[in-house]
Design a protein around this motif. Structure first.
Motif, PDB file in Angstrom:
ATOM      1  N   ASN A  68       6.386  -5.805 -21.660  1.00 54.13           N
ATOM      2  CA  ASN A  68       7.159  -6.573 -20.568  1.00 54.13           C
ATOM      3  C   ASN A  68       6.756  -5.948 -18.977  1.00 54.13           C
ATOM      4  N   PHE A  69       6.075  -6.889 -18.221  1.00 54.17           N
ATOM      5  CA  PHE A  69       5.600  -6.732 -17.026  1.00 54.17           C
ATOM      6  C   PHE A  69       6.154  -7.735 -16.111  1.00 54.17           C
ATOM      7  N   SER A  70       6.842  -6.988 -14.997  1.00 50.53           N
ATOM      8  CA  SER A  70       7.322  -7.868 -13.963  1.00 50.53           C
ATOM      9  C   SER A  70       6.498  -8.096 -12.818  1.00 50.53           C
ATOM     10  N   CYS A  71       6.817  -9.197 -12.049  1.00 46.93           N
ATOM     11  CA  CYS A  71       6.088  -9.599 -10.730  1.00 46.93           C
ATOM     12  C   CYS A  71       6.523  -8.391  -9.732  1.00 46.93           C
ATOM     13  N   TYR A  72       5.568  -7.601  -9.605  1.00 47.10           N
ATOM     14  CA  TYR A  72       6.114  -6.489  -8.304  1.00 47.10           C
ATOM     15  C   TYR A  72       5.658  -6.882  -7.044  1.00 47.10           C
ATOM     16  N   GLN A  73       4.518  -7.438  -6.898  1.00 43.94           N
ATOM     17  CA  GLN A  73       4.166  -7.725  -5.499  1.00 43.94           C
ATOM     18  C   GLN A  73       2.800  -8.621  -5.371  1.00 43.94           C
ATOM     19  N   ILE A  74       2.889  -9.573  -4.351  1.00 45.57           N
ATOM     20  CA  ILE A  74       1.633 -10.380  -4.322  1.00 45.57           C
ATOM     21  C   ILE A  74       1.308 -10.230  -2.671  1.00 45.57           C
ATOM     22  N   THR A  75      -0.052  -9.667  -2.738  1.00 48.04           N
ATOM     23  CA  THR A  75      -0.612  -9.806  -1.383  1.00 48.04           C
ATOM     24  C   THR A  75      -1.743 -10.406  -1.442  1.00 48.04           C
ATOM     25  N   GLU A  76      -1.802 -11.721  -0.800  1.00 52.73           N
ATOM     26  CA  GLU A  76      -3.232 -12.518  -0.427  1.00 52.73           C
ATOM     27  C   GLU A  76      -3.230 -13.116  -1.938  1.00 52.73           C
ATOM     28  N   ARG A  77      -4.377 -12.763  -2.565  1.00 48.57           N
ATOM     29  CA  ARG A  77      -4.736 -13.198  -3.891  1.00 48.57           C
ATOM     30  C   ARG A  77      -4.636 -12.326  -5.062  1.00 48.57           C
ATOM     31  N   PHE A  78      -3.860 -11.162  -4.451  1.00 46.48           N
ATOM     32  CA  PHE A  78      -3.677 -10.061  -5.475  1.00 46.48           C
ATOM     33  C   PHE A  78      -2.246  -9.812  -6.171  1.00 46.48           C
ATOM     34  N   ILE A  80       0.277  -7.718  -8.255  1.00 41.55           N
ATOM     35  CA  ILE A  80       0.630  -6.394  -8.785  1.00 41.55           C
ATOM     36  C   ILE A  80       1.698  -6.478  -9.780  1.00 41.55           C
ATOM     37  N   LEU A  81       1.337  -6.178 -11.147  1.00 45.06           N
ATOM     38  CA  LEU A  81       2.385  -6.092 -12.234  1.00 45.06           C
ATOM     39  C   LEU A  81       3.186  -4.768 -12.199  1.00 45.06           C
ATOM     40  N   ARG A  82       4.066  -4.548 -12.756  1.00 46.84           N
ATOM     41  CA  ARG A  82       4.892  -3.410 -13.103  1.00 46.84           C
ATOM     42  C   ARG A  82       5.454  -3.210 -14.643  1.00 46.84           C
ATOM     43  N   LEU A  83       5.028  -2.289 -15.439  1.00 43.34           N
ATOM     44  CA  LEU A  83       5.492  -2.269 -16.725  1.00 43.34           C
ATOM     45  C   LEU A  83       7.127  -1.780 -16.621  1.00 43.34           C
ATOM     46  N   LYS A  84       7.914  -2.423 -17.128  1.00 43.14           N
ATOM     47  CA  LYS A  84       9.402  -2.539 -17.339  1.00 43.14           C
ATOM     48  C   LYS A  84       9.524  -0.808 -17.678  1.00 43.14           C
ATOM     49  N   ASP A  85      10.390  -0.437 -16.606  1.00 32.31           N
ATOM     50  CA  ASP A  85      11.001   0.886 -16.705  1.00 32.31           C
ATOM     51  C   ASP A  85      10.091   1.975 -16.517  1.00 32.31           C
ATOM     52  N   ASP A  87       6.337   3.790 -14.235  1.00 28.41           N
ATOM     53  CA  ASP A  87       5.580   3.732 -13.290  1.00 28.41           C
ATOM     54  C   ASP A  87       4.177   3.350 -13.407  1.00 28.41           C
ATOM     55  N   PHE A  88       3.877   2.552 -14.116  1.00 25.71           N
ATOM     56  CA  PHE A  88       2.372   2.079 -14.572  1.00 25.71           C
ATOM     57  C   PHE A  88       2.437   0.592 -14.021  1.00 25.71           C
ATOM     58  N   PHE A  89       1.037   0.397 -13.489  1.00 22.22           N
ATOM     59  CA  PHE A  89       1.159  -0.986 -12.637  1.00 22.22           C
ATOM     60  C   PHE A  89      -0.350  -1.399 -12.924  1.00 22.22           C
ATOM     61  N   LYS A  90      -0.600  -2.705 -12.493  1.00 24.58           N
ATOM     62  CA  LYS A  90      -1.869  -3.474 -12.848  1.00 24.58           C
ATOM     63  C   LYS A  90      -1.967  -4.041 -11.292  1.00 24.58           C
ATOM     64  N   CYS A  91      -3.251  -4.238 -10.726  1.00 28.00           N
ATOM     65  CA  CYS A  91      -3.416  -4.739  -9.771  1.00 28.00           C
ATOM     66  C   CYS A  91      -4.903  -5.860 -10.123  1.00 28.00           C
ATOM     67  N   PHE A  92      -4.678  -7.202  -9.754  1.00 29.58           N
ATOM     68  CA  PHE A  92      -6.019  -7.893  -9.835  1.00 29.58           C
ATOM     69  C   PHE A  92      -5.744  -9.347  -9.235  1.00 29.58           C
ATOM     70  N   PRO A  93      -7.020  -9.875  -8.748  1.00 29.95           N
ATOM     71  CA  PRO A  93      -7.339 -11.126  -8.190  1.00 29.95           C
ATOM     72  C   PRO A  93      -6.944 -12.151  -9.032  1.00 29.95           C
ATOM     73  N   ILE A  94      -6.235 -13.187  -8.505  1.00 28.77           N
ATOM     74  CA  ILE A  94      -5.808 -14.423  -9.273  1.00 28.77           C
ATOM     75  C   ILE A  94      -6.276 -15.678  -8.423  1.00 28.77           C
ATOM     76  N   PHE A  95      -6.946 -16.561  -9.090  1.00 25.95           N
ATOM     77  CA  PHE A  95      -7.480 -17.828  -8.632  1.00 25.95           C
ATOM     78  C   PHE A  95      -6.569 -18.991  -9.385  1.00 25.95           C
ATOM     79  N   TYR A  96      -5.805 -19.717  -8.726  1.00 26.11           N
ATOM     80  CA  TYR A  96      -5.217 -20.693  -9.550  1.00 26.11           C
ATOM     81  C   TYR A  96      -4.926 -22.017  -8.696  1.00 26.11           C
ATOM     82  N   ASP A  97      -5.428 -23.046  -9.300  1.00 26.03           N
ATOM     83  CA  ASP A  97      -5.244 -24.450  -8.968  1.00 26.03           C
ATOM     84  C   ASP A  97      -4.172 -25.052  -9.226  1.00 26.03           C
ATOM     85  N   PRO A  98      -3.170 -25.441  -8.240  1.00 24.94           N
ATOM     86  CA  PRO A  98      -2.033 -26.051  -9.073  1.00 24.94           C
ATOM     87  C   PRO A  98      -2.127 -27.634  -9.516  1.00 24.94           C
ATOM     88  N   SER A  99      -3.507 -28.033  -9.212  1.00 24.05           N
ATOM     89  CA  SER A  99      -3.825 -29.466  -9.729  1.00 24.05           C
ATOM     90  C   SER A  99      -4.362 -29.038 -11.226  1.00 24.05           C
TER      91      SER A  99
END
Length: 200
Positions: A68-78, A80-85, A87-99
């Motif tokens: 279970n990962f929560s949406c912790y932070q979005i900065t620009e295209r990046f 950051i996910l946080r593992l529930k309970d 101190d482990f995180f993931k950071c990665f760029p996202i490119f998503y076209d709503p169309s």
């Protein structure tokens, strides 16, 4: 002399504001991802990313187990996910076209730890590094609309230096509907500059 100092302080304030990328903290996933399960395209094992209806949590993993990962932070295209309970995180760029709502392009995440973290990350450079690989996540069983092989327009936050292609500070992950709870909008800082606030 007073006007000179006042104008100088205002100029510094504007300069620092211009070099700061917008941050959403705490963040929520785009509405078009919610209640959907995305699968990594063209992989030899089953890996899924399922987004909950609340826009805040998701389940990520493969047949060996999902976490279970929560949406912790979005900065620009990046993102950051946080593992529930944890101190482990993931950071990665996202490119998503709503169309193309059923496809997500993402860099391979950088995993990191941050002990007892409660606020937004202000310096992403140490852990939002150039991804080692690229993913295409799709919720559509058919062939993807996104052309292969994958590429990203940029892969490093605007406040960081190469290696990598630095993103534009005004760029962000698009959202097509307002969040249920308004997140706090802050700013990440360029290098080690400190943002100045006017005195009350």
């Amino acid at each position: 002399m007073y006007n000179y100092k006042e104008n100088l302080i205002y100029f510094i304030f504007v300069l620092i504001e211009v070099c700061a990328g917008v941050t959403e903290f705490p963040c929520q996933f785009p509405c078009q991802w919610r209640n959907k399960t995305f699968h990594r395209f063209e992989t030899t094992f089953e890996e899924a990313w399922t987004f909950s209806a609340d826009g805040k949590t998701s389940m990520l993993g493969d047949s060996e187990g999902r976490q279970n990962f929560s949406c912790y932070q979005i900065t620009e295209r990046f993102l950051i996910l946080r593992l529930k309970d944890r101190d482990f995180f993931k950071c990665f760029p996202i490119f998503y076209d709503p169309s193309i709502p059923l496809e997500i392009k993402a860099g391979g995440w950088n995993n990191f730890y941050s002990t007892n973290k409660t606020g937004a990350f202000t310096d992403l450079c140490p852990f939002c590094k150039v991804p080692d690989w690229l993913f295409l996540w799709t919720a559509d069983p058919g062939p993807p609309s996104t052309p292969l092989p994958l590429s990203l327009d940029c892969n490093r936050p605007s406040s960081c230096s190469p290696p990598g292609v630095v993103c534009n500070m005004s760029d962000t992950i698009p959202k097509t509907c307002p969040p249920t709870t308004e997140p706090t909008t802050t700013h990440s800082h360029c290098g080690k500059k400190k943002r100045m606030h006017p005195l009350n």
